[in-house]
Design a protein around this motif. Structure first.
Motif, short mmCIF file in Angstrom:
data_model
loop_
_atom_site.label_atom_id
_atom_site.label_comp_id
_atom_site.label_asym_id
_atom_site.label_seq_id
_atom_site.Cartn_x
_atom_site.Cartn_y
_atom_site.Cartn_z
N HIS A 191 0.84 -1.19 0.00
CA HIS A 191 0.00 0.00 0.00
C HIS A 191 0.88 1.24 0.00
O HIS A 191 1.99 1.26 0.51
CB HIS A 191 -1.03 0.02 1.15
N ASN A 192 0.35 2.30 -0.63
CA ASN A 192 1.07 3.57 -0.77
C ASN A 192 0.10 4.72 -0.53
O ASN A 192 -0.84 4.91 -1.29
CB ASN A 192 1.67 3.65 -2.18
N PHE A 193 0.32 5.46 0.56
CA PHE A 193 -0.48 6.64 0.85
C PHE A 193 0.29 7.87 0.38
O PHE A 193 1.47 8.05 0.68
CB PHE A 193 -0.74 6.75 2.36
N MET A 194 -0.39 8.74 -0.36
CA MET A 194 0.20 9.97 -0.88
C MET A 194 -0.69 11.15 -0.53
O MET A 194 -1.92 11.06 -0.65
CB MET A 194 0.34 9.90 -2.40
N GLY A 195 -0.09 12.28 -0.12
CA GLY A 195 -0.87 13.49 0.12
C GLY A 195 -0.34 14.28 1.29
O GLY A 195 0.44 13.79 2.12
N SER A 196 -0.74 15.54 1.37
CA SER A 196 -0.30 16.46 2.42
C SER A 196 1.22 16.57 2.48
O SER A 196 1.81 16.72 3.55
CB SER A 196 -0.84 16.01 3.79
N ASN A 197 1.88 16.48 1.32
CA ASN A 197 3.34 16.57 1.21
C ASN A 197 4.05 15.48 1.98
O ASN A 197 5.19 15.66 2.44
CB ASN A 197 3.83 17.96 1.64
N THR A 198 3.39 14.34 2.17
CA THR A 198 3.99 13.18 2.83
C THR A 198 3.64 11.93 2.05
O THR A 198 2.75 11.92 1.20
CB THR A 198 3.50 13.04 4.27
N PHE A 199 4.33 10.85 2.38
CA PHE A 199 4.02 9.57 1.74
C PHE A 199 4.47 8.43 2.64
O PHE A 199 5.33 8.59 3.50
CB PHE A 199 4.73 9.45 0.38
#
Length: 366
Positions: A191-199
């Motif tokens: 799984h890969n979470f992307m957003g809010s200038n973080t990952f």
């Protein structure tokens, strides 16, 4: 339209689409998470997803990627997670739409030439922690997301090999790693979470007994702090060994092992969570200068013109070693983590911005 009304509308649309898919038989005969394992590099099909579904159409890119596809116009959807200086992230092929609306069309952006993908521009990464555990490898960090076509202020979403229609997000997206035995093998669960200038990006050992549990995909609304607890620090680039986390959603309270159930979006924003995820201890952490490990990247501006990769980056030499426990205040889940922009506070779900992000990440997040 109020956020609650919008959430209800989205849920109804998803339910209607899935009901139609079940009636007309448009789920794939073989879900993405059951395809493969493909042998790298000769056993990969041109497109992993050949299912034209009622809901989302066709796979946007391709999976056979090499020097002929590498550059800033690549549509490669084969990703890698190998080390601190060699990993990829899923991001949009062009600027203009929010992650939650186009998760099925994400493409691979990598830190190292040679994979046939787009390259994360020089200077976009502001801090990265790579961790290898007995059950998975994980990379967590801070990024100027506008340099990989994610809109400023976009709170993002989750990519994984499942999705509501079982075709994955992105559709046809596959992942390889060389961290489980030395040769490239396909990580079936990730799984890969992307957003809010973080990952955060995790690939689980396919030979492990609990790969699907460590790389759980049903907690798309509670972000990195609960799905990939970490000690990442803004401004620090480090490679660590680590203990395995608790399964996402599993926690212990007063000696009792409990399971968290993520509420449906129809109930509105998630305002409380009954636990704080345990941050697993890390050890043998080696810090590097970013300039020493990301030497093959293009200029900092996102290019719309295809470019060929330059020489592969060399490994930097470690400058320090350290060990941390799960109580470090540098982590995204520790108390007070949001107090400093140098800590991984923006990864923590306790931050208001992250709550908004997981609320408004739209279709096919799980």
């Amino acid at each position: 339209m109020s956020p609650v009304a919008l959430s209800n509308l989205v849920a109804l649309a998803v339910s209607a689409s899935l009901a139609a898919a079940q009636i007309t038989g448009t789920f794939p005969a073989t879900p993405l998470a059951s395809k493969g394992p493909f042998a790298y590099p000769t056993g990969i099909p041109y497109k992993v997803d050949t299912d034209v579904g009622l809901i989302r159409g066709t796979q946007i890119g391709y999976n056979i990627c090499n020097t002929t596809t590498e550059g800033q116009q690549s549509l490669c959807q084969t990703s890698f997670l190998n080390s601190l200086d060699d990993f990829c992230l899923w991001a949009p092929p062009e600027m203009g739409r929010e992650v939650g609306d186009i998760e099925g069309s994400m493409i691979a952006w990598c830190t190292k030439p040679g994979h046939g993908t787009r390259l994360i521009p020089d200077g976009a990464l502001h801090g990265v922690q790579f961790t290898k555990t007995p059950d998975y490898v994980q990379v967590v960090g801070f990024i100027d997301q506008t340099k990989i076509n994610i809109l400023e202020g976009d709170f993002g979403g989750e990519m994984d090999p499942h999705g509501a229609d079982l075709r994955g997000n992105p559709m046809g997206g596959i992942v390889f790693t060389n961290q489980f035995g030395g040769n490239f093998i396909q990580g079936i669960e990730w799984h890969n979470f992307m957003g809010s200038n973080t990952f955060c990006f995790k690939v689980c050992d396919p030979a492990g007994p609990s790969a699907a549990d460590y790389c759980e995909h049903i907690f798309d609304r509670i972000g990195c702090a609960y799905n990939a607890p970490n000690n990442a620090r803004n401004g620090t680039f480090e490679s660590c060994d680590g203990e395995s986390q608790d399964f996402p959603g599993i926690y212990t309270s007063n000696g009792q092992v409990l399971t968290y159930t993520q509420p449906p979006e129809t109930l509105g924003p998630i305002t409380t969570i009954p636990y704080t995820a345990r941050v697993p201890a890390s050890s043998n952490c080696r810090e590097f200068e970013s300039a020493a490990i990301y030497t093959g990247l293009p200029s900092a501006s996102v290019s719309t013109t295809a470019t060929s990769g330059t020489a592969a980056p060399t490994n930097g030499s470690g400058s320090t070693s350290r060990s941390t426990t799960g109580t470090s205040t540098a982590t995204g889940t520790a108390d007070g983590a949001n107090a400093s922009t140098d800590a991984a506070g923006t990864i923590a779900i306790s931050g208001a911005a992250t709550f908004l992000g997981v609320i408004f990440s739209a279709l096919f997040l799980s």
